[in-house]
Each structure stands twice: as C-alpha cells, then as structure tokens.
Design a protein around this motif. Structure first.
Motif, mmCIF file in Angstrom:
data_model
loop_
_atom_site.group_PDB
_atom_site.id
_atom_site.type_symbol
_atom_site.label_atom_id
_atom_site.label_comp_id
_atom_site.label_asym_id
_atom_site.label_seq_id
_atom_site.Cartn_x
_atom_site.Cartn_y
_atom_site.Cartn_z
ATOM 1 N N ARG A 204 0.825 -1.206 0.000
ATOM 2 C CA ARG A 204 0.000 0.000 0.000
ATOM 3 C C ARG A 204 0.857 1.252 0.000
ATOM 4 N NH1 ARG A 204 -3.055 3.573 2.940
ATOM 5 N NH2 ARG A 204 -2.279 3.196 5.013
ATOM 6 N N ARG A 205 1.996 1.177 0.657
ATOM 7 C CA ARG A 205 2.890 2.324 0.766
ATOM 8 C C ARG A 205 4.204 2.034 0.063
ATOM 9 N NH1 ARG A 205 1.958 3.267 7.184
ATOM 10 N NH2 ARG A 205 0.085 4.543 7.012
ATOM 11 N N LEU A 206 4.708 3.038 -0.665
ATOM 12 C CA LEU A 206 5.988 2.907 -1.343
ATOM 13 C C LEU A 206 6.953 3.951 -0.804
ATOM 14 C CD1 LEU A 206 4.897 2.553 -5.086
ATOM 15 C CD2 LEU A 206 5.302 0.742 -3.414
ATOM 16 N N VAL A 207 8.175 3.509 -0.531
ATOM 17 C CA VAL A 207 9.261 4.420 -0.196
ATOM 18 C C VAL A 207 10.162 4.460 -1.418
ATOM 19 C CG1 VAL A 207 11.235 4.867 1.308
ATOM 20 C CG2 VAL A 207 9.150 3.844 2.264
ATOM 21 N N ALA A 208 10.173 5.603 -2.105
ATOM 22 C CA ALA A 208 11.025 5.763 -3.283
ATOM 23 C C ALA A 208 12.378 6.280 -2.805
ATOM 24 C CB ALA A 208 10.385 6.719 -4.275
ATOM 25 N N ASP A 209 13.388 5.421 -2.896
ATOM 26 C CA ASP A 209 14.741 5.766 -2.457
ATOM 27 C C ASP A 209 15.463 6.456 -3.607
ATOM 28 O OD1 ASP A 209 17.276 5.959 -1.430
ATOM 29 O OD2 ASP A 209 17.590 3.795 -1.233
ATOM 30 N N PHE A 210 15.653 7.776 -3.480
ATOM 31 C CA PHE A 210 16.258 8.582 -4.533
ATOM 32 C C PHE A 210 17.757 8.783 -4.348
ATOM 33 C CE2 PHE A 210 12.233 9.160 -6.162
ATOM 34 C CZ PHE A 210 12.172 10.094 -7.188
ATOM 35 N N ALA A 211 18.384 8.031 -3.468
ATOM 36 C CA ALA A 211 19.812 8.211 -3.219
ATOM 37 C C ALA A 211 20.650 7.987 -4.482
ATOM 38 C CB ALA A 211 20.284 7.271 -2.104
ATOM 39 N N GLY B 82 6.973 15.425 -12.892
ATOM 40 C CA GLY B 82 5.622 15.178 -13.396
ATOM 41 C C GLY B 82 5.243 13.710 -13.319
ATOM 42 N N ALA B 83 6.185 12.836 -13.643
ATOM 43 C CA ALA B 83 5.932 11.392 -13.568
ATOM 44 C C ALA B 83 5.719 10.959 -12.124
ATOM 45 C CB ALA B 83 7.093 10.626 -14.184
ATOM 46 N N LEU B 84 6.469 11.548 -11.216
ATOM 47 C CA LEU B 84 6.322 11.232 -9.796
ATOM 48 C C LEU B 84 4.938 11.651 -9.294
ATOM 49 C CD1 LEU B 84 8.104 9.980 -7.619
ATOM 50 C CD2 LEU B 84 8.880 12.271 -7.046
ATOM 51 N N VAL B 85 4.495 12.828 -9.701
ATOM 52 C CA VAL B 85 3.166 13.312 -9.307
ATOM 53 C C VAL B 85 2.078 12.428 -9.930
ATOM 54 C CG1 VAL B 85 1.529 15.230 -9.518
ATOM 55 C CG2 VAL B 85 3.908 15.675 -8.887
ATOM 56 N N ALA B 86 2.246 12.057 -11.197
ATOM 57 C CA ALA B 86 1.263 11.198 -11.862
ATOM 58 C C ALA B 86 1.158 9.843 -11.155
ATOM 59 C CB ALA B 86 1.626 11.011 -13.329
ATOM 60 N N ILE C 90 -1.690 6.164 -7.474
ATOM 61 C CA ILE C 90 -1.587 5.311 -6.291
ATOM 62 C C ILE C 90 -2.507 5.812 -5.179
ATOM 63 C CG2 ILE C 90 0.031 4.663 -4.442
ATOM 64 C CD1 ILE C 90 2.175 4.431 -6.698
ATOM 65 N N ALA C 91 -2.595 7.119 -4.995
ATOM 66 C CA ALA C 91 -3.463 7.689 -3.963
ATOM 67 C C ALA C 91 -4.932 7.399 -4.260
ATOM 68 C CB ALA C 91 -3.227 9.190 -3.843
ATOM 69 N N ALA C 92 -5.295 7.331 -5.542
ATOM 70 C CA ALA C 92 -6.678 7.043 -5.917
ATOM 71 C C ALA C 92 -7.124 5.663 -5.452
ATOM 72 C CB ALA C 92 -6.848 7.172 -7.429
ATOM 73 N N SER C 93 -6.176 4.761 -5.271
ATOM 74 C CA SER C 93 -6.526 3.423 -4.787
ATOM 75 C C SER C 93 -6.087 3.215 -3.340
ATOM 76 C CB SER C 93 -5.921 2.357 -5.702
ATOM 77 O OG SER C 93 -4.511 2.454 -5.714
ATOM 78 N N GLY C 94 -5.902 4.304 -2.604
ATOM 79 C CA GLY C 94 -5.602 4.216 -1.176
ATOM 80 C C GLY C 94 -4.143 4.053 -0.831
ATOM 81 N N GLY C 95 -3.250 4.280 -1.769
ATOM 82 C CA GLY C 95 -1.821 4.117 -1.512
ATOM 83 C C GLY C 95 -1.120 5.429 -1.228
ATOM 84 N N GLU C 96 0.179 5.324 -1.021
ATOM 85 C CA GLU C 96 0.981 6.487 -0.648
ATOM 86 C C GLU C 96 2.410 6.296 -1.135
ATOM 87 O OE1 GLU C 96 2.250 8.666 3.561
ATOM 88 O OE2 GLU C 96 1.327 6.684 3.616
ATOM 89 N N ILE C 97 3.041 7.394 -1.568
ATOM 90 C CA ILE C 97 4.464 7.380 -1.911
ATOM 91 C C ILE C 97 5.165 8.377 -1.007
ATOM 92 C CG2 ILE C 97 6.221 7.909 -3.653
ATOM 93 C CD1 ILE C 97 4.246 7.272 -5.816
ATOM 94 N N VAL C 98 6.257 7.939 -0.382
ATOM 95 C CA VAL C 98 7.120 8.853 0.366
ATOM 96 C C VAL C 98 8.504 8.797 -0.272
ATOM 97 C CG1 VAL C 98 5.811 8.615 2.511
ATOM 98 C CG2 VAL C 98 7.774 7.162 2.136
ATOM 99 N N GLY D 103 6.696 23.421 -4.638
ATOM 100 C CA GLY D 103 5.657 23.151 -3.642
ATOM 101 C C GLY D 103 5.356 21.675 -3.469
ATOM 102 N N LEU D 104 6.089 20.812 -4.144
ATOM 103 C CA LEU D 104 5.823 19.375 -4.053
ATOM 104 C C LEU D 104 6.260 18.784 -2.719
ATOM 105 C CD1 LEU D 104 6.662 18.230 -7.684
ATOM 106 C CD2 LEU D 104 4.419 18.592 -6.642
ATOM 107 N N HIS D 105 7.036 19.503 -1.932
ATOM 108 C CA HIS D 105 7.407 19.005 -0.608
ATOM 109 C C HIS D 105 6.173 18.898 0.289
ATOM 110 C CE1 HIS D 105 7.272 23.319 0.037
ATOM 111 N NE2 HIS D 105 7.278 23.108 1.352
ATOM 112 N N ARG D 106 5.087 19.590 -0.093
ATOM 113 C CA ARG D 106 3.832 19.472 0.661
ATOM 114 C C ARG D 106 3.013 18.269 0.209
ATOM 115 N NH1 ARG D 106 4.055 25.343 -0.083
ATOM 116 N NH2 ARG D 106 2.852 25.023 -1.985
ATOM 117 N N LEU D 107 3.307 17.764 -0.983
ATOM 118 C CA LEU D 107 2.574 16.625 -1.527
ATOM 119 C C LEU D 107 3.205 15.295 -1.117
ATOM 120 C CD1 LEU D 107 0.185 16.021 -3.458
ATOM 121 C CD2 LEU D 107 1.836 16.022 -5.326
ATOM 122 N N PHE D 108 4.523 15.295 -1.003
ATOM 123 C CA PHE D 108 5.269 14.080 -0.652
ATOM 124 C C PHE D 108 5.950 14.269 0.697
ATOM 125 C CE2 PHE D 108 5.336 14.139 -5.299
ATOM 126 C CZ PHE D 108 4.931 12.860 -5.600
#
Length: 173
Positions: free
Chosen positions: A97-104, A115-119, A124-132, A148-153
C-alpha cells in the motif's frame, strides 16, 4: 586581397565567420491514442536493473509490512519519466500500500521526472496508496520546495527514517 585604405595603411578585408546555428532538440509528445490503422507509438523504455550510463533503474529492495522500498537509480528526465511512473504503479498494484522511493541513486531529476512522480502519486493515492521519498539530494529537495511538491510528498533523509515514519502511530493511514 589587400586594399589600400587611407594614405599608407594597408589592411585585409576580413569578414567575421558566421557561427553555425545549433538545432534545437527534437521533442515529441504523445497527446492521444493512435488512430485506427496507424502504427502504435514506441513504448517507453523498460526499467533497467542498474542506473549505469543514465539509464533508469528501479527495483524493490525490501518489503516490510505494507510498505515496499523502491530503489531508483539513474537520471529522471523526459526519456525515463514514463518508465518511472509505470514501475511505481506496477509495484503498488502488486500488493504494498505504501511505497518508499529511495532517490539516493538519482543524480538528476527534471520537470518531466517530477511530473511522472506526481502522476504515479495521483494514481496510487486514488486506490488508497501512498508514496514517500527518501535520500533526496539537496538540489532535488530545493526543486521540490520551489515547486511546492514538498507538501505533496513526505520527504525523509534516508530509507530508515521513512520506514520509521510509516510505522509511527501518528502517520495517517
């Protein structure tokens, strides 16, 4: 050819060389489904296992509870953005349900990557999921703040911090 200018002064007539013009890069965007009978557009390149040479690499490195860590390596740009979105949505659809995207391992991310990250996040949020996000480099963090995407993720310094935050009882879920 020398020519006489003035009394005793000789000069060559020199015209500055013209600089060749640079051609702008060709950019093609898919805006609609192909018409019936027309060839389908080429698919986005599949995600690779390593991020060497700027190629995008995505792989699930660990799954803990309802969270999966997805290591992202390589550059996120117009060429690799679709693969990022598709792979994140695919990992979410496989169960976590939750994804941790490791950008290291991401040295570069442009507007197409964001844009791809937001899409992916919206799908994922539409089906109850989350990306951090975890391990975001300072330049990319600055870009997230400017847009302003720091408020979204939720953004964490590392994967351990992201997983701890997901396990915390104060995390909405």
């Amino acid at each position: 050819m020398p020519r006489r200018v003035g009394a005793n002064v000789m000069t060559e007539e020199i015209r500055p060389a013209r600089r060749p013009r640079r051609r702008a890069p060709e950019v093609r965007c898919r805006t609609a489904a192909p018409a019936a009978g027309s060839p389908a557009p080429a698919e986005a390149p599949a995600a690779r296992d390593s991020g060497a040479g700027g190629e995008l690499g995505l792989g699930v490195t660990r799954v803990r509870g309802g969270a999966a860590v997805v290591a992202v390596t390589g550059e996120l740009d117009l060429r690799t953005a679709d693969a990022l979105r598709a792979r994140l949505v695919e990992v979410h659809a496989s169960g976590p349900r939750r994804l941790v995207a490791d950008f290291a391992g991401v040295p570069f991310c442009d507007a197409a990557g964001l844009g791809a990250l937001v899409a992916a996040r919206n799908q994922i949020a539409a089906s109850g999921g989350e990306i951090v996000l975890a391990g975001v480099r300072p330049a990319q963090l600055r870009l997230l703040r400017i847009t302003g995407l720091h408020r979204l993720f939720a953004v964490h310094a590392d994967v351990g911090g992201a997983l701890a935050a997901l396990d915390s009882p104060t995390t909405s879920g």
